[in-house]
Design a protein around this motif. Structure first.
Motif, PDB file in Angstrom:
ATOM      1  N   ASP A  58       0.813  -1.216   0.000  1.00  0.00           N
ATOM      2  CA  ASP A  58       0.000   0.000   0.000  1.00  0.00           C
ATOM      3  C   ASP A  58       0.849   1.269   0.000  1.00  0.00           C
ATOM      4  N   PRO A  59       0.975   1.970  -1.128  1.00  0.00           N
ATOM      5  CA  PRO A  59       1.909   3.105  -1.218  1.00  0.00           C
ATOM      6  C   PRO A  59       1.504   4.297  -0.351  1.00  0.00           C
ATOM      7  N   TYR A  60       0.197   4.572  -0.272  1.00  0.00           N
ATOM      8  CA  TYR A  60      -0.212   5.753   0.509  1.00  0.00           C
ATOM      9  C   TYR A  60       0.174   5.597   1.974  1.00  0.00           C
ATOM     10  N   THR A  61      -0.194   4.467   2.561  1.00  0.00           N
ATOM     11  CA  THR A  61       0.106   4.246   3.983  1.00  0.00           C
ATOM     12  C   THR A  61       1.602   4.308   4.248  1.00  0.00           C
ATOM     13  N   ILE A  62       2.373   3.692   3.350  1.00  0.00           N
ATOM     14  CA  ILE A  62       3.824   3.650   3.559  1.00  0.00           C
ATOM     15  C   ILE A  62       4.442   5.043   3.428  1.00  0.00           C
ATOM     16  N   HIS A  63       4.089   5.780   2.350  1.00  0.00           N
ATOM     17  CA  HIS A  63       4.622   7.151   2.191  1.00  0.00           C
ATOM     18  C   HIS A  63       4.205   8.016   3.374  1.00  0.00           C
ATOM     19  N   HIS A  64       2.959   7.881   3.796  1.00  0.00           N
ATOM     20  CA  HIS A  64       2.447   8.666   4.918  1.00  0.00           C
ATOM     21  C   HIS A  64       3.271   8.412   6.185  1.00  0.00           C
ATOM     22  N   ASN A  65       3.469   7.142   6.501  1.00  0.00           N
ATOM     23  CA  ASN A  65       4.187   6.812   7.735  1.00  0.00           C
ATOM     24  C   ASN A  65       5.668   7.176   7.665  1.00  0.00           C
ATOM     25  N   LEU A  66       6.269   6.986   6.496  1.00  0.00           N
ATOM     26  CA  LEU A  66       7.685   7.358   6.347  1.00  0.00           C
ATOM     27  C   LEU A  66       7.866   8.869   6.480  1.00  0.00           C
ATOM     28  N   ALA A  67       6.872   9.623   6.063  1.00  0.00           N
ATOM     29  CA  ALA A  67       6.959  11.081   6.186  1.00  0.00           C
ATOM     30  C   ALA A  67       7.083  11.510   7.645  1.00  0.00           C
ATOM     31  N   TYR A  68       6.522  10.702   8.543  1.00  0.00           N
ATOM     32  CA  TYR A  68       6.605  11.020   9.971  1.00  0.00           C
ATOM     33  C   TYR A  68       7.812  10.371  10.652  1.00  0.00           C
ATOM     34  N   LEU A  69       8.383   9.334  10.024  1.00  0.00           N
ATOM     35  CA  LEU A  69       9.531   8.662  10.632  1.00  0.00           C
ATOM     36  C   LEU A  69      10.866   9.286  10.222  1.00  0.00           C
ATOM     37  N   TYR A  70      10.903   9.941   9.046  1.00  0.00           N
ATOM     38  CA  TYR A  70      12.174  10.422   8.504  1.00  0.00           C
ATOM     39  C   TYR A  70      12.663  11.788   9.015  1.00  0.00           C
ATOM     40  N   PRO A  71      11.801  12.704   9.488  1.00  0.00           N
ATOM     41  CA  PRO A  71      12.261  14.089   9.727  1.00  0.00           C
ATOM     42  C   PRO A  71      13.572  14.236  10.471  1.00  0.00           C
ATOM     43  N   GLU A  72      13.767  13.511  11.565  1.00  0.00           N
ATOM     44  CA  GLU A  72      14.993  13.686  12.336  1.00  0.00           C
ATOM     45  C   GLU A  72      16.204  13.059  11.662  1.00  0.00           C
ATOM     46  N   ARG A  73      15.984  12.041  10.842  1.00  0.00           N
ATOM     47  CA  ARG A  73      17.099  11.347  10.179  1.00  0.00           C
ATOM     48  C   ARG A  73      17.432  11.953   8.825  1.00  0.00           C
ATOM     49  N   ASP A  74      16.391  12.281   8.071  1.00  0.00           N
ATOM     50  CA  ASP A  74      16.623  12.807   6.722  1.00  0.00           C
ATOM     51  C   ASP A  74      15.417  13.664   6.323  1.00  0.00           C
ATOM     52  N   PRO A  75      15.440  14.963   6.611  1.00  0.00           N
ATOM     53  CA  PRO A  75      14.304  15.849   6.326  1.00  0.00           C
ATOM     54  C   PRO A  75      13.871  15.838   4.855  1.00  0.00           C
ATOM     55  N   LYS A  76      14.849  15.731   3.952  1.00  0.00           N
ATOM     56  CA  LYS A  76      14.500  15.724   2.532  1.00  0.00           C
ATOM     57  C   LYS A  76      13.694  14.481   2.162  1.00  0.00           C
ATOM     58  N   GLU A  77      14.069  13.328   2.758  1.00  0.00           N
ATOM     59  CA  GLU A  77      13.309  12.103   2.529  1.00  0.00           C
ATOM     60  C   GLU A  77      11.906  12.238   3.111  1.00  0.00           C
ATOM     61  N   ALA A  78      11.800  12.867   4.266  1.00  0.00           N
ATOM     62  CA  ALA A  78      10.499  13.078   4.885  1.00  0.00           C
ATOM     63  C   ALA A  78       9.607  13.916   3.964  1.00  0.00           C
ATOM     64  N   LEU A  79      10.165  14.986   3.397  1.00  0.00           N
ATOM     65  CA  LEU A  79       9.395  15.847   2.497  1.00  0.00           C
ATOM     66  C   LEU A  79       8.993  15.087   1.235  1.00  0.00           C
TER      67      LEU A  79
END
Length: 366
Positions: free
Chosen positions: A309-330
């Motif tokens: 499921d791409p939406y759920t995965i992109h959504h959750n990664l957007a919240y997991l990445y900010p501290e590690r890689d802000p560009k990936e989060a965006l």
């Protein structure tokens, strides 16, 4: 088999004298070729061609030699035989071309077989046509709706009632509705049916049992009835061919009970047995709840690679990445937004973009 060459084969319910050969009540008259009829009177019936298809020749005799059928009373025996449904079903599912089967249906009409029974037989032909059309998914299910309705109309008095139940069982099994499939197989077993039908029903139930229990597990999980879900999961045998499904449901039950460690262990076991995107996705969620952020990111990325499921995965990664890689989060926030334009994601994207600009500004001052 050339159906025009077949003559006589029946189990009789009375004494019969055919071409000088006396057949005792309950004995089987063997299948004979038309070329052997003249020689039959010189042979013991047990020396003829062995038992092949129960009553098949007797039924085909209506088409090949109706005069012989009438003179020997085969037409009446066919109508009264408790094996009528089995035999006719064998012919209709046998290795005959469509025209031969249509000829056979015509001969049944002449024998005064009930219209309901002939309707059933025509339905079996229609089912074969649909299956040969290689439809799948929703198209197949829609095409089978009238077939299901017709099989459901077969009355208990019909000699084809048991076969109709088994066909319904087979259809529902093919559609992945195993509880319904098992129900109809059980009905065929519990009703007063010939032993062959009951044997087929027993085999069907044996094959369906695990799948039906697994379907029940999923249904009860959706209803949050965890005790019922666990009860059905405990009934699944060691022979079930997809043990990864068992671990997946054990993990899902553990997660519903907020037992995160046990849930993670079962998702890991499921992944060892089958490297599926869904398992990666669910394990990623559990890892995120356990605070294992990098592990969660890794499993979400693998799930994305496998087409989960791409939406759920992109959504959750957007919240997991900010501290590690802000560009990936965006990146993931925008990808999720493209799939679902929610206000939540719009706000997140604005926040991430603002943070990125602030970071660039601070870098400029250094």
């Amino acid at each position: 088999m050339d159906y025009q060459d077949e003559l006589v084969f029946l189990t009789i319910n009375r004494k019969l004298d055919l071409a000088g050969v006396e057949i005792e009540e309950g004995q089987d008259l063997p299948l004979v070729k038309s070329s052997m009829v003249q020689n039959l009177k010189d042979k013991n019936w047990q020396e003829s061609i062995p038992f092949i298809n129960f009553l098949l020749g007797m039924v085909l005799c209506q088409t090949v030699d109706p005069d012989l059928a009438q003179s020997q009373g085969y037409d009446k025996i066919l109508q009264k035989s408790p094996y009528q449904g089995q035999v006719i079903s064998r012919i209709m599912t046998g290795d005959f071309d469509s025209q031969a089967k249509m000829d056979f249906l015509t001969s049944l009409e002449e024998l005064h077989i009930k219209e309901e029974d002939i309707s059933y037989l025509k339905t079996t032909l229609k089912e074969e046509e649909i299956r040969q059309g290689k439809k799948e998914g929703q198209d197949l299910e829609q095409s089978l709706i009238p077939i299901i309705k017709n099989y459901g109309k077969v009355s208990e008095e019909s000699p084809f009632f048991g076969q109709a139940l088994l066909r319904l069982s087979g259809i529902y099994a093919g559609l992945g509705q195993y509880i319904k499939a098992r129900h109809y197989a059980r009905e065929a077993l519990l009703k007063d049916m010939p032993e062959e039908v009951k044997n087929q029903a027993r085999l069907a139930i044996e094959e369906l049992e695990d799948y039906a229990n697994m379907e029940a597990v999923e249904s009860y999980l959706n209803l949050q009835n965890l005790e019922k879900a666990k009860d059905h999961l405990g009934k699944v045998s060691q022979q079930y061919p997809n043990p990864d499904h068992v671990h997946y449901f054990l993990a899902s039950i553990a997660l519903a009970e907020n037992n995160l460690e046990e849930s993670e262990a079962h998702y890991q076991e499921a992944l060892k047995l089958a490297d599926q995107g869904l398992y990666h996705e669910r394990l990623a969620f559990v890892d995120s709840q356990l605070g294992l952020i990098q592990e969660a990111i890794d499993h979400y990325e693998k799930a994305l690679e496998k087409g989960s499921d791409p939406y759920t995965i992109h959504h959750n990664l957007a919240y997991l990445y900010p501290e590690r890689d802000p560009k990936e989060a965006l990146y993931h926030a925008k990808a999720a937004y493209n799939l679902n334009n929610s206000q939540e994601l719009d706000d997140l994207i604005k926040t991430l973009e603002k943070n990125e600009k602030d970071l660039d500004r601070r870098d400029g001052f250094q």
